[in-house]
Design a protein around this motif. Structure first.
Motif, PDB file in Angstrom:
ATOM      1  N   GLU A  15     -36.052-119.062  41.970  1.00  0.00           N
ATOM      2  CA  GLU A  15     -36.554-119.010  43.333  1.00  0.00           C
ATOM      3  C   GLU A  15     -35.585-118.152  44.134  1.00  0.00           C
ATOM      4  OE1 GLU A  15     -37.771-123.057  44.768  1.00  0.00           O
ATOM      5  OE2 GLU A  15     -36.481-122.441  46.426  1.00  0.00           O
ATOM      6  N   ARG A  16     -36.105-117.247  44.958  1.00  0.00           N
ATOM      7  CA  ARG A  16     -35.211-116.465  45.839  1.00  0.00           C
ATOM      8  C   ARG A  16     -35.858-116.365  47.197  1.00  0.00           C
ATOM      9  NH1 ARG A  16     -32.014-111.442  43.259  1.00  0.00           N
ATOM     10  NH2 ARG A  16     -30.198-112.270  44.335  1.00  0.00           N
ATOM     11  N   GLY A  17     -35.040-116.584  48.212  1.00  0.00           N
ATOM     12  CA  GLY A  17     -35.584-116.504  49.578  1.00  0.00           C
ATOM     13  C   GLY A  17     -36.807-117.407  49.721  1.00  0.00           C
ATOM     14  N   GLU A  18     -36.742-118.603  49.127  1.00  0.00           N
ATOM     15  CA  GLU A  18     -37.828-119.608  49.166  1.00  0.00           C
ATOM     16  C   GLU A  18     -39.122-119.117  48.512  1.00  0.00           C
ATOM     17  OE1 GLU A  18     -38.260-121.227  53.081  1.00  0.00           O
ATOM     18  OE2 GLU A  18     -36.123-121.711  53.204  1.00  0.00           O
ATOM     19  N   ARG A  19     -39.022-118.081  47.685  1.00  0.00           N
ATOM     20  CA  ARG A  19     -40.206-117.592  46.952  1.00  0.00           C
ATOM     21  C   ARG A  19     -40.006-117.863  45.469  1.00  0.00           C
ATOM     22  NH1 ARG A  19     -41.151-111.665  45.890  1.00  0.00           N
ATOM     23  NH2 ARG A  19     -42.786-112.065  44.390  1.00  0.00           N
ATOM     24  N   ASP A  20     -41.030-118.420  44.815  1.00  0.00           N
ATOM     25  CA  ASP A  20     -40.948-118.617  43.363  1.00  0.00           C
ATOM     26  C   ASP A  20     -41.098-117.271  42.677  1.00  0.00           C
ATOM     27  OD1 ASP A  20     -40.705-121.368  43.426  1.00  0.00           O
ATOM     28  OD2 ASP A  20     -42.881-121.668  43.532  1.00  0.00           O
ATOM     29  N   VAL A  59     -33.384-122.465  39.332  1.00  0.00           N
ATOM     30  CA  VAL A  59     -33.566-123.789  39.932  1.00  0.00           C
ATOM     31  C   VAL A  59     -33.772-124.842  38.845  1.00  0.00           C
ATOM     32  CG1 VAL A  59     -34.319-123.158  42.253  1.00  0.00           C
ATOM     33  CG2 VAL A  59     -36.004-123.284  40.445  1.00  0.00           C
TER      34      VAL A  59
END
Ligand code: ATP
Length: 204
Positions: A15-20, A59
């Motif tokens: 996950e990066r910047g709340e994006r899967d 994650v």
């Protein structure tokens, strides 16, 4: 170079910047083969390479070298793994030879001469990298492959900026590494001409 059978990505989610970017990705990558991570711009190819290199935490999920979790490795991961990011990783104020000596302090003068010759960098040995073209600077960065003892190569866009001759030289090097039982995982937007690639697809 140590010999291994497989590198296993087990149930990796990033996950990066709340994006899967990926969810539950599992791949058994065999040594002696080349794996190409594919996906559109922003799909997470660089992020996945960084996770494998240990530079970014997933994650969830675990990575195993043969049957041992990497986190439990006694020896540092860097002993087995060479990561070349798509930033060049060259010091522009240093000369070509000084850069190579930074990467591989134990390399002999003879080996450095050989690598400089193979990469067409001999005339630039004492030139600072800031005076080189993008493709020449890329060749300096890639020189690490010619001096590497690591079994696992993680390469982010290794062909970018290279001309046809440089690309052929790099493919030949990758082929040689696979022939010695190494593992290559890379991203590239370029077609590979000599080496068979297994695909790791990132699609969400
Ligand atoms: N440092 C960061 N912090 C937060 N989000 C990031 C960061 N770096 C990248 N991202 C985001 O992660 C996503 C995946 O980026 P990544 O660089 O892994 O994609 P990529 O598949 O390699 O893309 P490209 O083909 O364009 O090189 C993108 O949406 C990007 O905006």
């Amino acid at each position: 170079m140590q010999s291994y059978v497989s590198l296993t990505l087990s149930n990796i989610s990033i996950e990066r910047g709340e994006r899967d970017l990926c969810k539950g990705l599992s791949v058994v990558a065999k040594f002696g083969r080349l794996y190409r991570i594919v996906g559109e711009n922003g799909a997470g190819k660089t992020s996945l390479l960084k996770v494998i290199a240990g530079l970014l935490m997933p994650v969830e999920g675990e990575i195993y070298l043969d049957d041992r979790a990497i986190a439990a490795q006694v020896n540092p991961w860097s002993r087995d793994c060479l990561y070349l990011g798509h930033q060049h990783g060259v010091k522009k104020l240093l000369t070509v030879e000084e850069n190579i000596r930074c990467y591989c302090p134990n390399a002999s003068a003879e080996n450095i001469h050989k690598v400089l010759t193979q990469l067409g960098l001999l005339p630039y040995q004492d030139t600072s990298v800031k005076q080189l073209s993008a493709g020449q600077a890329k060749r300096v960065a890639l020189s690490r492959l010619w001096l590497s003892n690591q079994a696992i190569w993680l390469l982010d866009e290794p062909f970018s900026s290279l001309d046809m001759k440089g690309s052929a030289l790099l493919e030949e090097k990758l082929e040689q590494h696979l022939g010695h039982g190494g593992l290559v995982i890379l991203t590239t937007h370029q077609a590979l001409l000599r080496v068979d690639a297994q695909l790791i697809e990132l699609t969400l």
